[in-house]
Design a protein around this motif. Structure first.
Motif, short mmCIF file in Angstrom:
data_model
loop_
_atom_site.label_atom_id
_atom_site.label_comp_id
_atom_site.label_asym_id
_atom_site.label_seq_id
_atom_site.Cartn_x
_atom_site.Cartn_y
_atom_site.Cartn_z
N GLY A 137 -3.14 24.46 1.52
CA GLY A 137 -2.21 24.75 0.43
C GLY A 137 -2.44 23.89 -0.79
O GLY A 137 -1.78 24.08 -1.81
N GLY A 138 -3.35 22.92 -0.69
CA GLY A 138 -3.70 22.11 -1.85
C GLY A 138 -3.01 20.76 -1.95
O GLY A 138 -3.27 20.01 -2.89
N ALA A 139 -2.15 20.44 -1.01
CA ALA A 139 -1.48 19.14 -1.05
C ALA A 139 -2.49 18.02 -0.84
O ALA A 139 -3.37 18.11 0.02
N VAL A 140 -2.36 16.97 -1.63
CA VAL A 140 -3.24 15.81 -1.52
C VAL A 140 -2.39 14.61 -1.11
O VAL A 140 -1.37 14.32 -1.74
N LEU A 141 -2.80 13.92 -0.05
CA LEU A 141 -2.05 12.79 0.47
C LEU A 141 -2.98 11.64 0.79
O LEU A 141 -4.18 11.84 1.04
N LEU A 142 -2.45 10.43 0.78
CA LEU A 142 -3.24 9.28 1.19
C LEU A 142 -3.53 9.36 2.67
O LEU A 142 -2.64 9.66 3.48
N GLY A 143 -4.77 9.08 3.05
CA GLY A 143 -5.12 9.01 4.46
C GLY A 143 -4.79 7.64 5.03
O GLY A 143 -4.29 6.76 4.34
N ASP A 144 -5.09 7.47 6.31
CA ASP A 144 -4.76 6.21 6.98
C ASP A 144 -5.41 5.01 6.28
O ASP A 144 -4.76 4.00 6.03
N LYS A 145 -6.70 5.12 5.98
CA LYS A 145 -7.41 4.02 5.33
C LYS A 145 -6.85 3.74 3.95
O LYS A 145 -6.67 2.58 3.55
N GLY A 146 -6.55 4.81 3.21
CA GLY A 146 -6.00 4.64 1.87
C GLY A 146 -4.64 3.98 1.90
O GLY A 146 -4.33 3.11 1.07
N ARG A 147 -3.79 4.37 2.86
CA ARG A 147 -2.46 3.75 2.96
C ARG A 147 -2.56 2.26 3.23
O ARG A 147 -1.81 1.46 2.68
N ARG A 148 -3.49 1.88 4.07
CA ARG A 148 -3.66 0.45 4.37
C ARG A 148 -4.03 -0.33 3.11
O ARG A 148 -3.51 -1.42 2.87
N LYS A 149 -4.94 0.22 2.34
CA LYS A 149 -5.35 -0.46 1.11
C LYS A 149 -4.17 -0.60 0.14
O LYS A 149 -3.95 -1.66 -0.47
N VAL A 150 -3.39 0.48 0.01
CA VAL A 150 -2.28 0.47 -0.95
C VAL A 150 -1.18 -0.47 -0.50
O VAL A 150 -0.61 -1.23 -1.31
N VAL A 151 -0.86 -0.46 0.79
CA VAL A 151 0.17 -1.36 1.30
C VAL A 151 -0.23 -2.81 1.10
O VAL A 151 0.59 -3.66 0.71
#
Length: 344
Positions: free
Chosen positions: A280-294
């Motif tokens: 459907g086109g939704a873009v979300l942070l993946g597991d690795k991305g979330r760790r970096k952002v947190v």
């Protein structure tokens, strides 16, 4: 000055968080991954399929600490906390204020002014640092529009008028957002305007995730000083909606979340592999991305700024608590109006 309590984020799927004497322990596949003294933890935030022992839930509630459950993409699911010990007189004043047209309008005006003023500061700073003349022109033009919005907000006589001004200012601000992204990063981090539920590009996915974490901090701050996070002044009150936390959040979006997002993007700290594209086109942070952002979020909260009203250094993570106290004083009538945090 209240000491900042740490927020512990547990993101590894199927982690088991439990008590071990006076410590909080995190196990993955029956192996210890982390163990910290419980008194060092202010809030436990769990992403996705994380298991929490009943004993730890009871201890968190007893000690006035919060357990926040998010889905794996950072969307809020639930919050567990002990009895609210807020000052009933403050809450009575809050309810009276919410029923007073003048008080409601003035508090809403302060929230809108803080949001617009801080967004304008981000745009002007970016315009000064822009390498391309056209980028600087676009950013300056949007900043000028926000200056007009500030003047209009000062004259607005109704809540609906303030909401309209806030919405127009937000559209102008985000229309120039792509010009803050460095030219070399624009193809990878394309921006087509603010989209939510779901975010439709990487920048929006990043912003939504950061706003979710900020929202938890603002709600905790309001509850700490004894205010009801459900009863707001700018945002419409709806069942299950923390309207006052949304009000408080507005002044921090640009100087805290947006600037951090832009830093992560412009420094190349995030890449394609840190995001997921859903059906459907939704873009979300993946597991690795979330760790970096947190990790970046936690570092950012430890940075100190000089609070313009207190004229003393305050860690960024403590700003929602400081402003919640100032809001409580305004609601009680101890000060003439509420002064939002204004970044420099």
């Amino acid at each position: 000055m209240q000491q900042i309590q740490n927020t512990l984020y547990v993101m590894t799927p199927l982690s088991y968080v439990h008590l071990d004497n006076t410590t909080l322990r995190v196990d993955v596949d029956h192996e210890k991954r982390l163990q910290v003294p419980l008194h060092h933890v202010g809030t436990l935030v769990c992403f996705g399929d994380v298991m929490v022992s009943p004993a730890l839930m009871h201890r968190l509630a007893e000690e006035g600490k919060s357990l926040v459950l998010l889905d794996r993409f950072g969307r809020f699911k639930a919050r567990l906390e002990g009895p609210v010990s807020g000052n009933i007189l403050l809450r009575q004043a809050q309810h009276r204020g919410a029923g007073d047209v003048d008080v409601t309008r003035d508090l809403a005006r302060a929230c809108v002014a803080g949001k617009i003023r801080n967004g304008r500061t981000v745009l002007l700073r970016a315009a000064r640092e822009a390498k391309e003349a056209d980028d600087a022109k676009q950013l300056t033009g949007a900043a000028n529009h926000l200056a007009a919005s500030l003047r209009a907000a000062a004259e607005a006589s109704t809540i609906d008028a303030l909401r309209g001004i806030e919405g127009d200012a937000a559209r102008s601000y985000f229309s120039a957002f792509s010009y803050i992204v460095k030219p070399a990063m624009r193809e990878q981090f394309q921006w087509g305007g603010r989209t939510r539920r779901p975010p439709l590009d990487r920048v929006n996915a990043l912003l939504s995730f950061l706003y979710s974490m900020l929202m938890n901090d603002c709600r905790s701050a309001l509850e700490t000083v004894g205010l009801d996070p459900q009863l707001g002044f700018l945002h419409v009150v709806r069942p299950g909606r923390a309207a006052l936390a949304l009000d408080l959040q507005e002044e921090f979006r640009a100087p805290v979340c947006d600037r951090l997002a832009l830093t992560l993007v412009n420094r190349g700290q995030l890449s394609d592999g840190d995001f997921e594209v859903r059906e459907g086109g939704a873009v979300l942070l993946g597991d690795k991305g979330r760790r970096k952002v947190v990790a970046a979020w936690q570092e950012r909260k430890q940075e100190e700024i000089t609070h313009p009203l207190l004229e003393q250094k305050v860690p960024i993570g403590l700003l929602p608590f400081v402003q919640a106290r100032l809001m409580a004083r305004a609601i009680r009538g101890e000060t003439t109006g509420y002064l939002p945090y204004l970044s420099r």
